[in-house]
Structures are given as structure tokens and as C-alpha cells.
Design an enzyme around this catalytic site. Structure first.
Site, short mmCIF file in Angstrom:
data_model
loop_
_atom_site.label_atom_id
_atom_site.label_comp_id
_atom_site.label_asym_id
_atom_site.label_seq_id
_atom_site.Cartn_x
_atom_site.Cartn_y
_atom_site.Cartn_z
N GLU A 93 0.83 -1.22 0.00
CA GLU A 93 0.00 0.00 0.00
C GLU A 93 0.85 1.26 0.00
OE1 GLU A 93 -2.82 0.42 3.26
OE2 GLU A 93 -3.63 2.24 2.34
N ASP A 113 -0.69 -5.03 3.07
CA ASP A 113 -1.25 -3.86 3.73
C ASP A 113 -0.66 -3.86 5.14
OD1 ASP A 113 -2.61 -1.81 4.85
OD2 ASP A 113 -4.56 -2.36 4.03
N ILE A 115 -0.87 -1.75 7.67
CA ILE A 115 -1.89 -1.51 8.71
C ILE A 115 -3.21 -1.38 7.98
CG2 ILE A 115 -2.75 -0.02 10.54
CD1 ILE A 115 0.01 0.91 11.16
N ASP A 116 -4.04 -2.40 8.04
CA ASP A 116 -5.38 -2.27 7.48
C ASP A 116 -6.25 -1.79 8.62
OD1 ASP A 116 -7.26 -2.39 5.38
OD2 ASP A 116 -8.14 -4.13 6.35
N THR A 118 -6.01 1.96 9.19
CA THR A 118 -5.13 3.05 9.66
C THR A 118 -5.92 4.08 10.47
OG1 THR A 118 -3.68 2.72 7.77
CG2 THR A 118 -3.50 4.83 8.89
N ASP A 243 -6.03 -4.54 0.59
CA ASP A 243 -7.01 -4.68 1.68
C ASP A 243 -7.63 -6.08 1.68
OD1 ASP A 243 -6.94 -1.90 2.47
OD2 ASP A 243 -8.18 -1.44 0.73
C1 IPD Z 1 -9.04 0.81 4.54
C2 IPD Z 1 -9.85 -0.06 5.45
C3 IPD Z 1 -11.29 0.42 5.49
C4 IPD Z 1 -11.91 0.45 4.11
C5 IPD Z 1 -11.06 1.22 3.14
C6 IPD Z 1 -9.64 0.71 3.15
P1 IPD Z 1 -6.44 1.17 5.13
O1 IPD Z 1 -7.70 0.36 4.48
O2 IPD Z 1 -9.80 -1.40 5.04
O3 IPD Z 1 -12.06 -0.43 6.27
O4 IPD Z 1 -13.16 1.07 4.19
O5 IPD Z 1 -11.64 1.08 1.85
O6 IPD Z 1 -8.86 1.46 2.24
O7 IPD Z 1 -6.32 2.47 4.40
O8 IPD Z 1 -6.73 1.36 6.56
O9 IPD Z 1 -5.30 0.25 4.87
#
Ligand code: IPD
Length: 303
Positions: A93, A113, A115-116, A118, A243
Site C-alpha cells: 500500500e 497492507d 496496517i489495514d 489506519t 485490503d
Molecule cells: C481501509 C480499510 C477500510 C476500508 C477502506 C480501506 P487502510 O484500508 O480497510 O475499512 O473502508 O476502503 O482502504 O487504508 O486502513 O489500509
């Protein structure tokens, strides 16, 4: 790779050919490095949450996201300079945010990813995951999602099932949408047209009615909740390949199904997904989604 094992059955020696799993050591490494990354995330939660933004004012990133991604990529490069003589590839990412390309080829590719969730991390909202998928020939071979604040390690190997802390996972058996919990997210776009679509879909689903709509704030954990049987489905338009790469295998290996929001085959680069316990629930949700198209993850970079 094949090796032969001999065992005595009814007094007779029999030989059995066993296929060795060529990606097992990579998967073991993914689990080990995800755990290490999780320690880093837990540590940083106490003292390092300086926030920056990416594509919009609500698309957040921290130095911890960047450091964790570097940790994972470096450790994989050291351990596996090549995979079966092919250079190791990464889709991360934060590397993509820094301008690297995001193309899924047939080569072995680590999809990361760091930190999923963030936004959750920034607010200490307690659902944050490290997500590592690994694909070969554009097929996810294994997926690892470490929910680091819950200390839950979700893993799946293609054709060999899905697990949480070593215990097998199984999706819910529910086929009645009215008895379902559906997970979704609002994502990080605040484009009014997209938000209108998201709200109309949400309204359609809520008013079916379903038992409830939930969202953990991380796509990866939402998918693990489907795999664990705690939610019947998760859908979202706006996610990225990092993700959902690992989570998609965890859902399908737990017995679930994946669809595109228009009901076709899922395409991990299309930024849209429905992950459900079974086809009946998935197709019912598809009927209620007002879909829209976003720029694909593998769209050519704008110069
Ligand atoms: C996000 C999370 C969030 C989702 C977003 C993602 P990130 O990832 O998974 O739940 O709604 O579409 O982009 O930015 O925290 O790695």
C-alpha cells in the site's frame, strides 16, 4: 515437488506419493513477519501516531504504516531473494502511494497492507490488522491477516482450509438474508456521488431488513468475521487489492464465496467485492447494491 512415504497397512508395506507444498516456507515466513509487524503496531499505538494524508483529507497514513511495510518487504527480500528463480515482486500500500506501480503479474507477488485500519490505529479504535497475501499466476496461494490488538492470526492456504490461531474456520450456514449480519464500510472517498451510491445501497440492505449492519473499520478483519461465521457477508466499493488479497482466500477457504458487486467473478484489482458465506446471500446482496466504477488499482500511472 514429490516425495514418497512408506507405511505398513494390514501387514503390507505401501508407498504413497506426497506433494510437498512449495509455498509452505513462504507462508511460515509471512506468519512470523506479520507477528513481528503486529508487535511494532502495538508498540507504536502508545507513542507514534503522527498523521499524514494521501488521496484525501480522510485517507490517513502514519510513519508506522511506512515502517511496518519496510520491515515486511526487507525481511521477505532477505529470506527469498527469488522464488523458484523468479525475482520476488511486491504490491505494498505505502510503496504504491509513493509512486510504485501496482500490477498483478503471473510472478510470485507479496501483496501487503501494513496496517489495514489506519484510521482505527490513529484513533486507537481496537481493530487493526497486518494483511499479507501471496499470489502466483494471479491466484492467491496463501493469506495471512493478523488482527494485532486481538492477537488473532488468521491464515489460509489454497486448498487447505482457513484457520484462526490454528483452529479451523467455517462460514455461517445461514441462507436467509433477513437473519444476516452484513458488514460494510464507507471507505475514504467523500465524493458526494459515490457517497450517495454507498448510502442508497446501505439503505436497501438495511431495510430488507437484515439483522444488522456492522463495520470493523478494516476490510481484512471484516472478511475474517465472515470466515469465522460471525457475519454472513461483507461488501465494499473502494477497497484496494492489498485490503482484500489475503482476506479473500481466508473467506473462500472457510467455505465462503466471492463475487463482484455486479454479480460476476471477483477481480481483485477492480476495487469492488462481495464476500459472503454462500452464493444465496452473496447474490441477494448484489441485487441491492447500486454499483459504480472506480479507477482500477492497475490503471496506468498518471504522469
Ligand atoms: C481501509 C480499510 C477500510 C476500508 C477502506 C480501506 P487502510 O484500508 O480497510 O475499512 O473502508 O476502503 O482502504 O487504508 O486502513 O489500509
Amino acid at each position: 515437488m514429490e516425495f514418497v512415504c512408506r507405511a505398513k497397512m494390514n501387514g503390507l508395506w505401501v508407498s504413497k506419493a506426497i506433494m510437498a507444498d512449495v509455498w509452505q516456507s513462504s507462508m511460515d515466513h509471512a506468519v512470523a513477519v506479520a507477528r513481528k509487524a503486529g508487535e511494532m503496531v502495538r508498540g507504536a499505538l502508545k507513542d507514534d501516531r503522527t498523521v499524514m494524508t494521501k488521496s484525501s483529507a480522510v485517507d490517513l497514513v502514519t510513519q508506522t504504516d511506512q515502517k511496518v511495510e519496510q520491515l515486511i518487504i526487507q525481511s521477505v527480500k532477505e529470506k527469498f531473494p527469488t522464488h523458484r528463480c523468479v525475482c520476488v515482486r511486491f504490491i505494498g500500500e505505502e510503496s504504491v502511494a509513493a509512486g510504485e506501480s501496482c500490477n498483478l503479474t503471473d510472478d510470485p507477488t507479496w501483496i501487503i497492507d501494513p496496517i489495514d485500519g489506519t484510521t482505527n490505529f490513529v484513533h486507537a479504535f481496537p481493530f487493526v490488522a497486518v494483511s499479507i497475501g501471496f499470489s502466483v499466476n494471479k491466484q492467491v496461494e496463501f493469506g495471512v491477516v493478523y488482527s494485532c490488538l486481538e492477537d488473532k492470526m488468521f491464515t489460509a492456504r489454497r486448498g487447505r482450509g482457513a484457520f484462526c490461531n490454528g483452529e479451523p474456520l467455517q462460514v455461517s450456514e445461514q441462507t436467509d438474508i433477513h437473519q444476516a449480519i452484513v458488514a460494510t464500510e464507507f471507505g475514504s472517498s467523500r465524493d458526494p456521488t459515490a457517497v450517495d451510491h454507498i448510502f442508497r445501497s446501505l439503505r436497501n440492505i438495511l431495510c430488507l431488513p437484515v439483522h444488522g449492519v456492522r463495520g470493523a473499520g478494516t476490510a481484512a478483519i471484516n472478511m475474517c468475521l465472515v470466515a469465522s461465521g460471525c457475519a454472513e457477508a461483507y461488501y465494499e466499493i473502494g477497497i484496494h487489492v492489498w485490503d482484500v488479497a489475503a482476506g479473500s482466500l481466508i473467506v473462500s477457504e472457510a467455505g465462503g464465496v466471492l463475487l463482484d458487486v455486479d454479480g460476476g467473478d471477483v477481480d481483485l484489482m477492480s476495487r469492488r467485492i462481495v464476500a459472503a458465506n454462500n452464493r444465496t446471500i452473496a447474490e441477494r446482496i448484489v441485487k441491492e447494491i447500486e454499483s459504480f466504477t472506480l479507477q482500477r488499482d492497475d490503471a496506468p500511472l498518471q504522469s
